[in-house]
Design a protein around this motif. Structure first.
Motif, PDB file in Angstrom:
ATOM      1  N   ALA A  98       0.760  -1.299   0.045  1.00 25.15           N
ATOM      2  CA  ALA A  98       0.076  -0.001  -0.171  1.00 25.15           C
ATOM      3  C   ALA A  98       0.864   1.354   0.172  1.00 25.15           C
ATOM      4  O   ALA A  98       0.510   2.219  -0.752  1.00 25.15           O
ATOM      5  N   HIS A 101       2.351   1.638  -3.501  1.00 23.18           N
ATOM      6  CA  HIS A 101       1.355   2.211  -4.413  1.00 23.18           C
ATOM      7  C   HIS A 101       1.313   3.524  -4.214  1.00 23.18           C
ATOM      8  O   HIS A 101       1.309   4.461  -5.091  1.00 23.18           O
ATOM      9  N   THR A 102       1.219   4.196  -2.862  1.00 23.96           N
ATOM     10  CA  THR A 102       0.752   5.523  -2.432  1.00 23.96           C
ATOM     11  C   THR A 102       2.123   6.461  -2.995  1.00 23.96           C
ATOM     12  O   THR A 102       2.007   7.351  -3.646  1.00 23.96           O
ATOM     13  N   MET A 106       1.968   9.063  -6.120  1.00 21.91           N
ATOM     14  CA  MET A 106       2.319  10.596  -5.680  1.00 21.91           C
ATOM     15  C   MET A 106       3.584  11.145  -6.349  1.00 21.91           C
ATOM     16  O   MET A 106       3.566  12.201  -6.803  1.00 21.91           O
ATOM     17  N   GLY A 137      -1.576  14.067  -2.678  1.00 22.77           N
ATOM     18  CA  GLY A 137      -2.245  13.043  -2.158  1.00 22.77           C
ATOM     19  C   GLY A 137      -3.432  13.083  -2.272  1.00 22.77           C
ATOM     20  O   GLY A 137      -4.019  14.047  -2.219  1.00 22.77           O
ATOM     21  N   THR A 159      -5.739   0.461   1.663  1.00 24.07           N
ATOM     22  CA  THR A 159      -5.054   1.352   0.897  1.00 24.07           C
ATOM     23  C   THR A 159      -5.503   2.687   0.811  1.00 24.07           C
ATOM     24  O   THR A 159      -4.793   3.461   0.866  1.00 24.07           O
ATOM     25  N   GLU A 163      -3.324   5.893   1.995  1.00 24.86           N
ATOM     26  CA  GLU A 163      -3.136   6.767   0.876  1.00 24.86           C
ATOM     27  C   GLU A 163      -3.640   8.430   1.525  1.00 24.86           C
ATOM     28  O   GLU A 163      -2.796   9.235   1.433  1.00 24.86           O
ATOM     29  N   GLY A 167      -0.587  10.796   2.180  1.00 29.98           N
ATOM     30  CA  GLY A 167      -0.884  12.137   1.506  1.00 29.98           C
ATOM     31  C   GLY A 167      -0.944  13.180   2.299  1.00 29.98           C
ATOM     32  O   GLY A 167      -0.174  14.139   1.883  1.00 29.98           O
ATOM     33  N   ARG A 325      -2.453   7.405 -11.046  1.00 30.65           N
ATOM     34  CA  ARG A 325      -2.973   5.965 -10.383  1.00 30.65           C
ATOM     35  C   ARG A 325      -2.994   4.881 -10.977  1.00 30.65           C
ATOM     36  O   ARG A 325      -2.876   3.854 -10.520  1.00 30.65           O
ATOM     37  N   SER A 328       0.342   2.088 -10.694  1.00 31.37           N
ATOM     38  CA  SER A 328       0.270   1.427  -9.224  1.00 31.37           C
ATOM     39  C   SER A 328      -0.897   0.535  -8.980  1.00 31.37           C
ATOM     40  O   SER A 328      -0.883  -0.426  -8.513  1.00 31.37           O
ATOM     41  N   THR A 329      -1.889   1.237  -9.446  1.00 37.15           N
ATOM     42  CA  THR A 329      -3.202   0.477  -9.195  1.00 37.15           C
ATOM     43  C   THR A 329      -3.382  -0.724  -9.749  1.00 37.15           C
ATOM     44  O   THR A 329      -3.752  -1.709  -9.299  1.00 37.15           O
ATOM     45  N   THR A 349     -10.351   7.229  -6.924  1.00 36.36           N
ATOM     46  CA  THR A 349      -9.830   8.201  -5.602  1.00 36.36           C
ATOM     47  C   THR A 349      -9.040   9.395  -6.153  1.00 36.36           C
ATOM     48  O   THR A 349      -7.644   9.382  -6.002  1.00 36.36           O
TER      49      THR A 349
END
Length: 453
Positions: A98, A101-102, A106, A137, A159, A163, A167, A325, A328-329, A349
């Motif tokens: 997670a 990914h964040t 970012m 974020g 996740t 985030e 963020g 996004r 990584s998503t 998101t």
């Protein structure tokens, strides 16, 4: 003297009216899922335009008086909250995935927004970087409010929460550091600053450990929640002073991090039904800050002054939010065998919220975003209008994407019912320890209410 008395009653009237309006906007959000800040910013627009007669009094001037103080409180609270929630113990690979990914999302968002600001909007490099960091974020509030209905899996909720928290923390810390950074590249200038950073961390850690000892127990002492926020604001003020080099945000974050790690404010037994604990206090403080800053933002904007370039900029920023996004998503969905609904919700998101608003208004108020030294153009007005539109466009985009995800899930459910052989992918299996740690994280009172803004 009479004028001063008149201003006092008007100031109180404006403040109380703002809280009441915020309450009505929150009720609409709870019932209709219309984002409350749409209503709050619209009210700010009306107040700022002076369409309504106020007998010579200016509501904006009344809010200008308290804006610097509330900005400091908001920054201290955002970082304290981030530290309080940000716990990684026992989550192993799930936390790592997670967080990665964040971080990747970012990084792409920061690079994309900086390029859009410099190359397409004609902003200075510093202003573009500050915007990119402030917007780096997502605000998970809108999406998290839909999750009970969408029934996504726990890794997805986890996740989105990570985030939202990361963020806020990363954006606040980096923006505050740029504002406080020594201008010279000389090592002799940097060393004292870095030394003060270290001192700030040690002071905040020691205060956090001492406070954790005072408030720990089967049930936190009375008023410990409000007092903890007060201590965080106190540390922010001390850190923001010349004595600690303007590192107030870092002090508040480290203090919250220590309390969160020690679980100092978490009662060991469930609170009685109807009791008002950390969750309720946190929720009402967020409500107060959100109401003020979104109305205040609306009051800074004049609709007639919004240009086509500003509109294009808001749309381009939202496109960057979404595009950043995707890589990584896709990896995360494959790693955890997430259903299509979960992957779509993760991509949806893109909304931004209170933290972005506070940081950008703060940068404008201290003059870091202002007149460009090269072009002589005052970028503050353009950036304020851009912030206003980005909040609106990104929230609308997020709501539309979540709605499409929900409709897609329903269509797939109908297909699955008609064709029994179609099966959802089995979720990735995690150890019992990790599953328990994630479940405990998601049951945290601050996380559970979904106010990660």
């Amino acid at each position: 003297s009479e004028r001063a008395m008149a201003e006092i009653w008007f100031f109180l009237l404006v403040g109380a009216s703002i809280v009441f309006v915020g309450f009505l906007a929150a009720q609409l959000f709870d019932r209709l899922r219309i984002p409350d800040y749409f209503i709050l910013m619209a009210i700010g627009l009306v107040l700022g335009s002076r369409i309504l007669p106020f007998g010579g009094f200016d509501p904006k001037a009344s809010l200008d008086v308290v804006a610097p103080q509330l900005t400091s409180i908001a920054l201290a609270f955002i970082l304290f909250e981030g530290g309080l929630v940000l716990r990684v113990k026992g989550m192993g690979r799930m936390w790592g995935a997670a967080a990665l990914h964040t971080g990747v999302a970012m990084a792409f968002a920061i690079g994309g927004m900086w390029w859009v600001g410099v190359a397409l909007l004609g902003l200075s490099s510093t202003t573009s970087l500050l915007l990119a960091l402030a917007f780096c974020g997502p605000s998970a509030t809108i999406v998290l409010s839909f999750l009970p209905r969408l029934k996504v899996r726990e890794p997805t909720r986890f996740t989105l929460t990570v985030e939202g928290v990361m963020g806020n923390v990363v954006a606040a810390v980096l923006v505050l550091m740029i504002v406080q950074l020594p201008g010279a590249a000389d090592v002799s200038t940097w060393l004292p600053y870095l030394l003060l950073v270290g001192v700030t961390i040690i002071v905040a850690w020691l205060v956090g450990e001492a406070w954790a000892l005072l408030v720990s127990g089967p049930e936190p002492p009375s008023f410990s929640y409000m007092t903890s926020v007060a201590v965080a604001v106190m540390l922010y003020a001390l850190g923001d002073s010349p004595y600690l080099g303007g590192n107030g945000g870092l002090a508040a974050f480290v203090f919250g991090l220590v309390l969160g790690h020690r679980k100092a404010l978490a009662p060991l037994r469930p609170a009685p039904v109807g009791s008002r604990g950390l969750q309720e206090f946190h929720r009402e403080l967020v409500f107060l800050l959100r109401t003020f800053f979104f109305i205040y933002l609306g009051m800074q904007v004049q609709i007639a002054g919004i240009t086509f370039t500003t509109i294009v900029g808001a749309v381009l920023f939202t496109v960057v939010f979404f595009a950043s996004r995707l890589p990584s998503t896709a990896v995360l969905a494959r790693m955890w065998n997430l259903p299509r609904l979960d992957a779509r919700v993760l991509r949806a998101t893109v909304a931004r919220g209170m933290t972005d608003t506070v940081l950008i208004l703060y940068a404008i108020s201290v003059g870091v975003i202002g007149v460009d030294a090269v072009t002589g153009v005052n970028e503050a007005t353009f950036v304020t209008d851009l912030l206003f539109l980005v909040i609106l466009v990104a929230a609308a985009a997020s709501a539309i994407l979540v709605f499409r995800a929900e409709m897609g899930a329903k269509a797939e459910a109908r297909v699955a019912a008609a064709v029994p052989s179609v099966e959802a992918p089995a979720p990735a299996v995690e150890s019992e320890e990790i599953t328990k740690a994630v479940a405990e994280f998601l049951e945290d009172p601050l996380v559970k209410q979904g106010e990660i803004d």
